[in-house]
Design a protein around this motif. Structure first.
Motif, mmCIF file in Angstrom:
data_model
loop_
_atom_site.group_PDB
_atom_site.id
_atom_site.type_symbol
_atom_site.label_atom_id
_atom_site.label_comp_id
_atom_site.label_asym_id
_atom_site.label_seq_id
_atom_site.Cartn_x
_atom_site.Cartn_y
_atom_site.Cartn_z
ATOM 1 N N LEU A 182 0.820 -1.214 0.000
ATOM 2 C CA LEU A 182 0.000 0.000 0.000
ATOM 3 C C LEU A 182 0.856 1.269 0.000
ATOM 4 O O LEU A 182 0.454 2.292 -0.530
ATOM 5 C CB LEU A 182 -0.933 -0.032 1.215
ATOM 6 C CG LEU A 182 -2.035 0.998 1.289
ATOM 7 C CD1 LEU A 182 -2.910 0.980 0.043
ATOM 8 C CD2 LEU A 182 -2.889 0.759 2.511
ATOM 9 N N LYS B 159 -7.171 1.008 -5.259
ATOM 10 C CA LYS B 159 -6.703 -0.370 -5.417
ATOM 11 C C LYS B 159 -7.631 -1.307 -4.655
ATOM 12 O O LYS B 159 -8.505 -0.875 -3.916
ATOM 13 C CB LYS B 159 -5.275 -0.528 -4.884
ATOM 14 C CG LYS B 159 -4.237 0.274 -5.633
ATOM 15 C CD LYS B 159 -3.964 -0.323 -6.982
ATOM 16 C CE LYS B 159 -2.846 0.409 -7.701
ATOM 17 N NZ LYS B 159 -2.569 -0.141 -9.005
ATOM 18 N N ILE C 23 -7.608 -4.606 -1.967
ATOM 19 C CA ILE C 23 -6.773 -5.323 -1.002
ATOM 20 C C ILE C 23 -6.687 -6.787 -1.419
ATOM 21 O O ILE C 23 -7.699 -7.454 -1.615
ATOM 22 C CB ILE C 23 -7.339 -5.203 0.425
ATOM 23 C CG1 ILE C 23 -7.342 -3.735 0.862
ATOM 24 C CG2 ILE C 23 -6.530 -6.057 1.404
ATOM 25 C CD1 ILE C 23 -8.037 -3.480 2.177
ATOM 26 N N LYS C 24 -5.461 -7.256 -1.548
ATOM 27 C CA LYS C 24 -5.208 -8.637 -1.960
ATOM 28 C C LYS C 24 -4.901 -9.519 -0.759
ATOM 29 O O LYS C 24 -5.338 -10.654 -0.683
ATOM 30 C CB LYS C 24 -4.046 -8.659 -2.947
ATOM 31 C CG LYS C 24 -3.712 -9.990 -3.532
ATOM 32 C CD LYS C 24 -2.573 -9.862 -4.529
ATOM 33 C CE LYS C 24 -2.164 -11.219 -5.059
ATOM 34 N NZ LYS C 24 -0.992 -11.127 -5.929
ATOM 35 N N VAL D 102 -1.799 -4.844 -2.158
ATOM 36 C CA VAL D 102 -2.926 -4.466 -3.014
ATOM 37 C C VAL D 102 -2.630 -4.837 -4.459
ATOM 38 O O VAL D 102 -1.494 -5.093 -4.842
ATOM 39 C CB VAL D 102 -3.224 -2.952 -2.906
ATOM 40 C CG1 VAL D 102 -3.697 -2.594 -1.518
ATOM 41 C CG2 VAL D 102 -2.033 -2.128 -3.301
#
Length: 70
Positions: A3, A12, A14-15, A69
């Motif tokens: 981030l 973006k 969040i992964k 992200v």
């Protein structure tokens, strides 16, 4: 990417959150959930101001660095 690498005004998704379980739980309680949209509103020397779920949240750069992200 973390981030902290996102430019101001960029949105973006969040992964992943790479942190201890207790820290991960705290961030999830604030709305930092995998798949959630997040926007960097501003940045200063100590951290980032983020917009997530309609709320502005400040995070220090160490904590923001744990959020991945895409």
């Amino acid at each position: 990417m973390s981030l902290t690498m996102v430019s101001i005004g960029e949105e973006k998704i969040i992964k992943e959150i790479r942190a201890k379980e207790s820290v991960k739980r705290h961030l999830q309680n604030l709305g930092f959930i995998t798949g959630e949209k997040i926007e960097v509103v501003s940045e200063n020397s100590s951290g980032l101001i983020l917009m997530i779920k309609g709320s502005k949240i400040a995070l220090n750069k160490g904590m923001a660095n744990k959020i991945i992200v895409q």
